[in-house]
Design a protein around this motif. Structure first.
Motif, PDB file in Angstrom:
ATOM      1  N   LYS A 192       4.705   0.517   0.530  1.00  0.00           N
ATOM      2  CA  LYS A 192       4.804   0.317   1.679  1.00  0.00           C
ATOM      3  C   LYS A 192       4.222  -1.279   1.384  1.00  0.00           C
ATOM      4  O   LYS A 192       3.143  -1.659   0.745  1.00  0.00           O
ATOM      5  CB  LYS A 192       4.119   0.693   3.010  1.00  0.00           C
ATOM      6  CG  LYS A 192       4.341   2.461   3.278  1.00  0.00           C
ATOM      7  CD  LYS A 192       3.463   2.592   3.751  1.00  0.00           C
ATOM      8  CE  LYS A 192       3.928   4.636   3.622  1.00  0.00           C
ATOM      9  NZ  LYS A 192       3.806   4.825   1.953  1.00  0.00           N
TER      10      LYS A 192
ATOM     11  N   ASN B  46       0.175  11.692   5.231  1.00  0.00           N
ATOM     12  CA  ASN B  46      -0.477  10.726   4.328  1.00  0.00           C
ATOM     13  C   ASN B  46      -1.084   9.400   5.509  1.00  0.00           C
ATOM     14  O   ASN B  46      -0.058   8.913   5.621  1.00  0.00           O
ATOM     15  CB  ASN B  46      -0.757   9.979   3.341  1.00  0.00           C
ATOM     16  CG  ASN B  46      -0.654  11.372   2.430  1.00  0.00           C
ATOM     17  OD1 ASN B  46      -1.020  12.042   2.200  1.00  0.00           O
ATOM     18  ND2 ASN B  46       1.203  10.909   1.320  1.00  0.00           N
TER      19      ASN B  46
ATOM     20  N   PHE C  85      -2.473   6.077   5.222  1.00  0.00           N
ATOM     21  CA  PHE C  85      -3.247   4.610   4.744  1.00  0.00           C
ATOM     22  C   PHE C  85      -3.348   3.548   5.184  1.00  0.00           C
ATOM     23  O   PHE C  85      -3.632   3.509   6.460  1.00  0.00           O
ATOM     24  CB  PHE C  85      -1.848   4.660   4.102  1.00  0.00           C
ATOM     25  CG  PHE C  85      -0.477   3.595   4.752  1.00  0.00           C
ATOM     26  CD1 PHE C  85      -0.480   2.906   5.052  1.00  0.00           C
ATOM     27  CD2 PHE C  85       0.355   4.907   5.331  1.00  0.00           C
ATOM     28  CE1 PHE C  85       0.418   2.344   6.072  1.00  0.00           C
ATOM     29  CE2 PHE C  85       0.863   4.296   6.505  1.00  0.00           C
ATOM     30  CZ  PHE C  85       1.399   3.242   6.521  1.00  0.00           C
TER      31      PHE C  85
ATOM     32  N   VAL D 207       1.089  -1.141   0.214  1.00  0.00           N
ATOM     33  CA  VAL D 207       0.116  -0.204   0.027  1.00  0.00           C
ATOM     34  C   VAL D 207       0.978   0.870  -0.152  1.00  0.00           C
ATOM     35  O   VAL D 207       1.900   1.213   0.615  1.00  0.00           O
ATOM     36  CB  VAL D 207      -1.093  -0.367   1.325  1.00  0.00           C
ATOM     37  CG1 VAL D 207      -2.111   1.368   1.045  1.00  0.00           C
ATOM     38  CG2 VAL D 207      -1.868  -1.225   1.452  1.00  0.00           C
ATOM     39  N   ASP D 208       0.778   1.832  -1.204  1.00  0.00           N
ATOM     40  CA  ASP D 208       1.120   3.623  -1.256  1.00  0.00           C
ATOM     41  C   ASP D 208       2.678   3.545  -0.321  1.00  0.00           C
ATOM     42  O   ASP D 208       3.844   4.295  -0.098  1.00  0.00           O
ATOM     43  CB  ASP D 208       0.402   4.408   0.497  1.00  0.00           C
ATOM     44  CG  ASP D 208      -0.559   5.075  -0.207  1.00  0.00           C
ATOM     45  OD1 ASP D 208      -1.184   4.480  -1.307  1.00  0.00           O
ATOM     46  OD2 ASP D 208      -0.898   5.298   0.568  1.00  0.00           O
TER      47      ASP D 208
END
Length: 271
Positions: free
Chosen positions: A169, A260, A262, A166-167
């Motif tokens: 990561k 951000n 997430f 995700v993002d």
């Protein structure tokens, strides 16, 4: 500081409400389950969810008004902050593919309001998590019907591998136990997908390194789990809970990095 876990068992006997208007009774969580001395759902309180537009439609702005009332229908007007907010509102689709954690505004006189959207038609559960002044953490819920085309929803299957990207990561989840009614430590590990190095600069999100929401496959059990060490910054973040019964559960971990927020979803099969 170790934070207590909150577990709520909603009344599974209630079918999803066909009407988008709440009568103050259908689908609310009047059943509670007490774990680790955490909060519970107080049966003398009820949530009134109303929709000024009259109906909820997919992909259209939906205004939701919420009042918390006592058993004598008086409106509760005083709330305490819980993780920086007066109300946490969780919205999930019936198949648990959609998850939203939002924070309604409070007018000070007893009404919470928020604008949101529902991505598809179908049934959604709205879960209001509040802390009335002088009371204990309380969660009240309602099924609502959203008009519009519904996506085909399949069975909720447990993940074969508890690792998601995700993002940028790689997020891996490990559980110390997969058994019901045992203390379980959920540990999230964060690695940069490019450098393969651990991420150790997670930021505070709502006053903690992260928040974890867990909902059972039938959406009748809701767990809001706080980290064992709120000041942790990675590459690991540990949470402790216990699952009240066996079955499929969906886990959403929410964290903040470089400004951000997430969300990482996992599905686990508890024996």
């Amino acid at each position: 500081m170790f934070k207590l876990n909150r577990v709520f068992l909603f009344d599974g006997s209630k079918a999803p409400q066909e009407s988008s208007h709440s009568d103050g009774h259908g689908g609310h969580s009047h059943h509670h389950h007490h774990h680790h001395g955490g909060g519970h759902s107080e049966s003398n309180l009820k949530a009134i969810f109303s929709f000024p537009a009259g109906t909820l439609k997919a992909n259209e702005n939906a205004r939701i008004n919420i009042q918390i009332k006592n058993s004598d229908d008086t409106i509760v007007k005083d709330f305490e902050l819980g993780h920086e907010k007066l109300m946490h509102l969780i919205v999930v689709s019936k198949d648990l593919t959609f998850f939203n954690h939002i924070h309604p505004e409070f007018d000070g006189a007893g009404e919470f309001t928020i604008d949101t959207t529902f991505p598809t038609g179908g049934e959604y559960k709205i879960i209001a998590d509040v802390l009335p002044k002088g009371g204990s953490s309380t969660t009240l819920s309602e099924w609502v019907k959203v008009e519009g085309e519904a996506e085909m929803s399949g069975a909720i299957n447990a993940d074969t591998e508890l690792m998601k990207i995700v993002d940028g990561k790689e997020v891996e989840l490990t559980l110390s136990s997969m058994n019901a009614n045992e203390e379980v430590t959920l540990t999230f590990n964060f690695v940069d997908t490019q450098t393969k190095e651990g991420i150790n600069n997670l930021e505070q999100y709502l006053g903690a390194v992260g928040h974890v929401v867990i909902i059972s496959e039938d959406a009748n059990t809701y767990l809001h789990v706080h980290p064992m060490n709120e000041a942790e910054t990675g590459p690991n973040a540990a949470f402790m809970t216990d699952f009240p019964k066996g079955g499929i559960y969906k886990v959403w971990g929410q964290f903040q990095h470089q400004g951000n927020v997430f969300t990482v979803p996992f599905v686990v099969d508890i024996k």
